[in-house]
Design a protein around this motif. Structure first.
Motif, PDB file in Angstrom:
ATOM      1  N   LEU A  43       0.816  -1.212   0.000  1.00 25.90           N
ATOM      2  CA  LEU A  43       0.000   0.000   0.000  1.00 25.90           C
ATOM      3  C   LEU A  43       0.849   1.262   0.000  1.00 25.90           C
ATOM      4  O   LEU A  43       0.446   2.289  -0.564  1.00 25.90           O
ATOM      5  CB  LEU A  43      -0.932   0.022   1.213  1.00 25.90           C
ATOM      6  CG  LEU A  43      -2.125  -0.929   1.188  1.00 25.90           C
ATOM      7  CD1 LEU A  43      -2.935  -0.780   2.465  1.00 25.90           C
ATOM      8  CD2 LEU A  43      -3.005  -0.666  -0.025  1.00 25.90           C
ATOM      9  N   LEU A  44       2.026   1.211   0.631  1.00 28.14           N
ATOM     10  CA  LEU A  44       2.886   2.380   0.709  1.00 28.14           C
ATOM     11  C   LEU A  44       3.872   2.444  -0.448  1.00 28.14           C
ATOM     12  O   LEU A  44       4.829   3.215  -0.401  1.00 28.14           O
ATOM     13  CB  LEU A  44       3.646   2.381   2.043  1.00 28.14           C
ATOM     14  CG  LEU A  44       2.780   2.580   3.288  1.00 28.14           C
ATOM     15  CD1 LEU A  44       3.616   2.464   4.555  1.00 28.14           C
ATOM     16  CD2 LEU A  44       2.061   3.917   3.237  1.00 28.14           C
ATOM     17  N   ASN A  45       3.613   1.659  -1.478  1.00 29.29           N
ATOM     18  CA  ASN A  45       4.452   1.682  -2.678  1.00 29.29           C
ATOM     19  C   ASN A  45       3.627   2.235  -3.837  1.00 29.29           C
ATOM     20  O   ASN A  45       2.915   1.495  -4.513  1.00 29.29           O
ATOM     21  CB  ASN A  45       4.955   0.277  -2.994  1.00 29.29           C
ATOM     22  CG  ASN A  45       5.921   0.268  -4.170  1.00 29.29           C
ATOM     23  OD1 ASN A  45       6.249   1.313  -4.724  1.00 29.29           O
ATOM     24  ND2 ASN A  45       6.374  -0.915  -4.557  1.00 29.29           N
ATOM     25  N   PRO A  46       3.693   3.552  -4.095  1.00 27.44           N
ATOM     26  CA  PRO A  46       2.866   4.137  -5.151  1.00 27.44           C
ATOM     27  C   PRO A  46       3.207   3.626  -6.543  1.00 27.44           C
ATOM     28  O   PRO A  46       2.425   3.800  -7.475  1.00 27.44           O
ATOM     29  CB  PRO A  46       3.145   5.640  -5.024  1.00 27.44           C
ATOM     30  CG  PRO A  46       4.490   5.729  -4.365  1.00 27.44           C
ATOM     31  CD  PRO A  46       4.560   4.549  -3.439  1.00 27.44           C
ATOM     32  N   LYS A  47       4.363   2.976  -6.677  1.00 26.13           N
ATOM     33  CA  LYS A  47       4.724   2.432  -7.986  1.00 26.13           C
ATOM     34  C   LYS A  47       3.742   1.354  -8.434  1.00 26.13           C
ATOM     35  O   LYS A  47       3.575   1.127  -9.634  1.00 26.13           O
ATOM     36  CB  LYS A  47       6.143   1.851  -7.942  1.00 26.13           C
ATOM     37  CG  LYS A  47       7.227   2.895  -7.748  1.00 26.13           C
ATOM     38  CD  LYS A  47       8.597   2.242  -7.711  1.00 26.13           C
ATOM     39  CE  LYS A  47       9.691   3.264  -7.498  1.00 26.13           C
ATOM     40  NZ  LYS A  47      11.039   2.643  -7.419  1.00 26.13           N
ATOM     41  N   VAL A  48       3.088   0.689  -7.468  1.00 27.95           N
ATOM     42  CA  VAL A  48       2.097  -0.310  -7.831  1.00 27.95           C
ATOM     43  C   VAL A  48       0.912   0.367  -8.513  1.00 27.95           C
ATOM     44  O   VAL A  48       0.385  -0.115  -9.510  1.00 27.95           O
ATOM     45  CB  VAL A  48       1.631  -1.103  -6.594  1.00 27.95           C
ATOM     46  CG1 VAL A  48       0.614  -2.167  -6.988  1.00 27.95           C
ATOM     47  CG2 VAL A  48       2.822  -1.740  -5.899  1.00 27.95           C
ATOM     48  N   GLY A  49       0.492   1.514  -7.985  1.00 33.07           N
ATOM     49  CA  GLY A  49      -0.581   2.262  -8.616  1.00 33.07           C
ATOM     50  C   GLY A  49      -0.183   2.776  -9.982  1.00 33.07           C
ATOM     51  O   GLY A  49      -0.974   2.723 -10.941  1.00 33.07           O
ATOM     52  N   VAL A  50       1.051   3.259 -10.089  1.00 30.83           N
ATOM     53  CA  VAL A  50       1.545   3.733 -11.386  1.00 30.83           C
ATOM     54  C   VAL A  50       1.585   2.583 -12.386  1.00 30.83           C
ATOM     55  O   VAL A  50       1.308   2.761 -13.579  1.00 30.83           O
ATOM     56  CB  VAL A  50       2.941   4.368 -11.214  1.00 30.83           C
ATOM     57  CG1 VAL A  50       3.549   4.721 -12.560  1.00 30.83           C
ATOM     58  CG2 VAL A  50       2.849   5.612 -10.335  1.00 30.83           C
ATOM     59  N   PHE A  51       1.913   1.387 -11.909  1.00 34.08           N
ATOM     60  CA  PHE A  51       1.922   0.208 -12.777  1.00 34.08           C
ATOM     61  C   PHE A  51       0.561   0.015 -13.432  1.00 34.08           C
ATOM     62  O   PHE A  51       0.465  -0.194 -14.642  1.00 34.08           O
ATOM     63  CB  PHE A  51       2.308  -1.022 -11.959  1.00 34.08           C
ATOM     64  CG  PHE A  51       1.974  -2.334 -12.616  1.00 34.08           C
ATOM     65  CD1 PHE A  51       2.784  -2.848 -13.611  1.00 34.08           C
ATOM     66  CD2 PHE A  51       0.848  -3.051 -12.248  1.00 34.08           C
ATOM     67  CE1 PHE A  51       2.482  -4.066 -14.224  1.00 34.08           C
ATOM     68  CE2 PHE A  51       0.533  -4.257 -12.843  1.00 34.08           C
ATOM     69  CZ  PHE A  51       1.358  -4.758 -13.838  1.00 34.08           C
ATOM     70  N   PHE A  52      -0.502   0.093 -12.636  1.00 29.20           N
ATOM     71  CA  PHE A  52      -1.836  -0.090 -13.199  1.00 29.20           C
ATOM     72  C   PHE A  52      -2.179   1.025 -14.183  1.00 29.20           C
ATOM     73  O   PHE A  52      -2.719   0.768 -15.257  1.00 29.20           O
ATOM     74  CB  PHE A  52      -2.878  -0.139 -12.074  1.00 29.20           C
ATOM     75  CG  PHE A  52      -2.962  -1.462 -11.382  1.00 29.20           C
ATOM     76  CD1 PHE A  52      -3.607  -2.531 -11.987  1.00 29.20           C
ATOM     77  CD2 PHE A  52      -2.402  -1.652 -10.143  1.00 29.20           C
ATOM     78  CE1 PHE A  52      -3.685  -3.769 -11.362  1.00 29.20           C
ATOM     79  CE2 PHE A  52      -2.467  -2.876  -9.505  1.00 29.20           C
ATOM     80  CZ  PHE A  52      -3.111  -3.943 -10.122  1.00 29.20           C
ATOM     81  N   VAL A  53      -1.864   2.255 -13.807  1.00 25.22           N
ATOM     82  CA  VAL A  53      -2.203   3.382 -14.670  1.00 25.22           C
ATOM     83  C   VAL A  53      -1.462   3.300 -16.002  1.00 25.22           C
ATOM     84  O   VAL A  53      -2.011   3.605 -17.065  1.00 25.22           O
ATOM     85  CB  VAL A  53      -1.893   4.712 -13.961  1.00 25.22           C
ATOM     86  CG1 VAL A  53      -2.070   5.895 -14.903  1.00 25.22           C
ATOM     87  CG2 VAL A  53      -2.798   4.879 -12.745  1.00 25.22           C
ATOM     88  N   ALA A  54      -0.187   2.875 -15.950  1.00 17.77           N
ATOM     89  CA  ALA A  54       0.633   2.871 -17.155  1.00 17.77           C
ATOM     90  C   ALA A  54       0.451   1.625 -18.006  1.00 17.77           C
ATOM     91  O   ALA A  54       0.531   1.683 -19.241  1.00 17.77           O
ATOM     92  CB  ALA A  54       2.113   3.012 -16.763  1.00 17.77           C
ATOM     93  N   VAL A  55       0.197   0.485 -17.363  1.00 22.03           N
ATOM     94  CA  VAL A  55       0.211  -0.787 -18.089  1.00 22.03           C
ATOM     95  C   VAL A  55      -1.172  -1.249 -18.520  1.00 22.03           C
ATOM     96  O   VAL A  55      -1.345  -1.732 -19.647  1.00 22.03           O
ATOM     97  CB  VAL A  55       0.893  -1.880 -17.220  1.00 22.03           C
ATOM     98  CG1 VAL A  55       0.751  -3.249 -17.861  1.00 22.03           C
ATOM     99  CG2 VAL A  55       2.351  -1.541 -17.008  1.00 22.03           C
ATOM    100  N   VAL A  56      -2.170  -1.115 -17.627  1.00 23.59           N
ATOM    101  CA  VAL A  56      -3.502  -1.649 -17.932  1.00 23.59           C
ATOM    102  C   VAL A  56      -4.054  -1.152 -19.265  1.00 23.59           C
ATOM    103  O   VAL A  56      -4.625  -1.945 -20.030  1.00 23.59           O
ATOM    104  CB  VAL A  56      -4.475  -1.342 -16.773  1.00 23.59           C
ATOM    105  CG1 VAL A  56      -5.920  -1.574 -17.200  1.00 23.59           C
ATOM    106  CG2 VAL A  56      -4.147  -2.231 -15.573  1.00 23.59           C
TER     107      VAL A  56
END
Length: 216
Positions: A132-145
């Motif tokens: 949850l404290l790793n915003p790169k996971v959110g960026v992954f979804f935004v960029a890859v999905v």
């Protein structure tokens, strides 16, 4: 749609297989408390990934990415948490001195392992917070999905579905890591091996936290 799901699942597997903070935590907690705590850590990280997938579907991850101040706060909080976990591991393995002031022998087979008694709830919480404290996971979804969205599909519904797929793939991979590590528990818990692995994982977590904090 089936082809898109399979392609995204394969991509998620490749990402999950890349060593990262979540995998390191699974290994460390499996070493500290066995397969149960390692599996709890894996499930916590998977739930964190699912939460980021839901956030991406609602546009929160994209908004967080655009809002520099909020992104920085989450990134620094995640970095501080990694530094805390790494420092905790290194502190637990600091050299101890015996009653006469001489360094205590740490390689005796009967020595109790530090960090024992880690509860599954705590392990789950560590995995959840790490993700949850790793915003790169959110960026992954935004960029890859968007690259996998089938033409004519609902972006909201498909992103939610991909979030579930990613969480399941991540959970299965990290559970496999926990099971494999648990099978090596006897060797991994030899005091000298345990001590060196704790120091190594603690150092890597600490380095990841510092790297996350200073990166732009």
């Amino acid at each position: 749609m089936t082809a898109a799901i399979l392609a995204f699942a394969l991509f998620s597997l490749l990402v999950a297989m890349a060593p990262g903070p979540d995998t390191l935590l699974v290994l460390r907690n499996c070493l500290r408390g066995g397969r149960r705590t390692g599996s709890a850590t894996a499930l916590g990280a998977a739930f964190g990934s699912l939460a980021w997938g839901v956030a991406a579907a609602f546009g929160l991850a994209a908004a967080l990415q655009r809002w520099d101040a909020a992104f920085t706060v989450v990134r620094l909080a995640g970095a501080a948490y990694l530094v805390f976990l790494g420092g905790q591991a290194l502190w637990a393995q600091r050299p101890r001195r015996g009653a006469a002031g001489a360094p205590a022998r740490e390689d005796r087979a009967q020595e109790p392992l530090p960090g024992g008694g880690l509860r599954t709830g705590e392990a789950f919480r560590q995995g959840l917070l790490s993700c949850l404290l790793n915003p790169k996971v959110g960026v992954f979804f935004v960029a890859v999905v968007p690259q996998f969205l089938p033409e004519g599909s609902s972006p909201f519904g498909t992103t939610l579905l991909f979030g579930v797929v990613d969480a399941v793939v991540a959970a299965l991979w990290m559970l496999l890591v926990a099971v494999c590590a648990a099978r090596m528990t006897t060797w991994l818990r030899r005091p000298r091996v345990h001590r060196n692995l704790e120091r190594a994982t603690g150092g890597v977590l600490l380095a990841l936290g510092v790297g996350t904090a200073v990166e732009s």
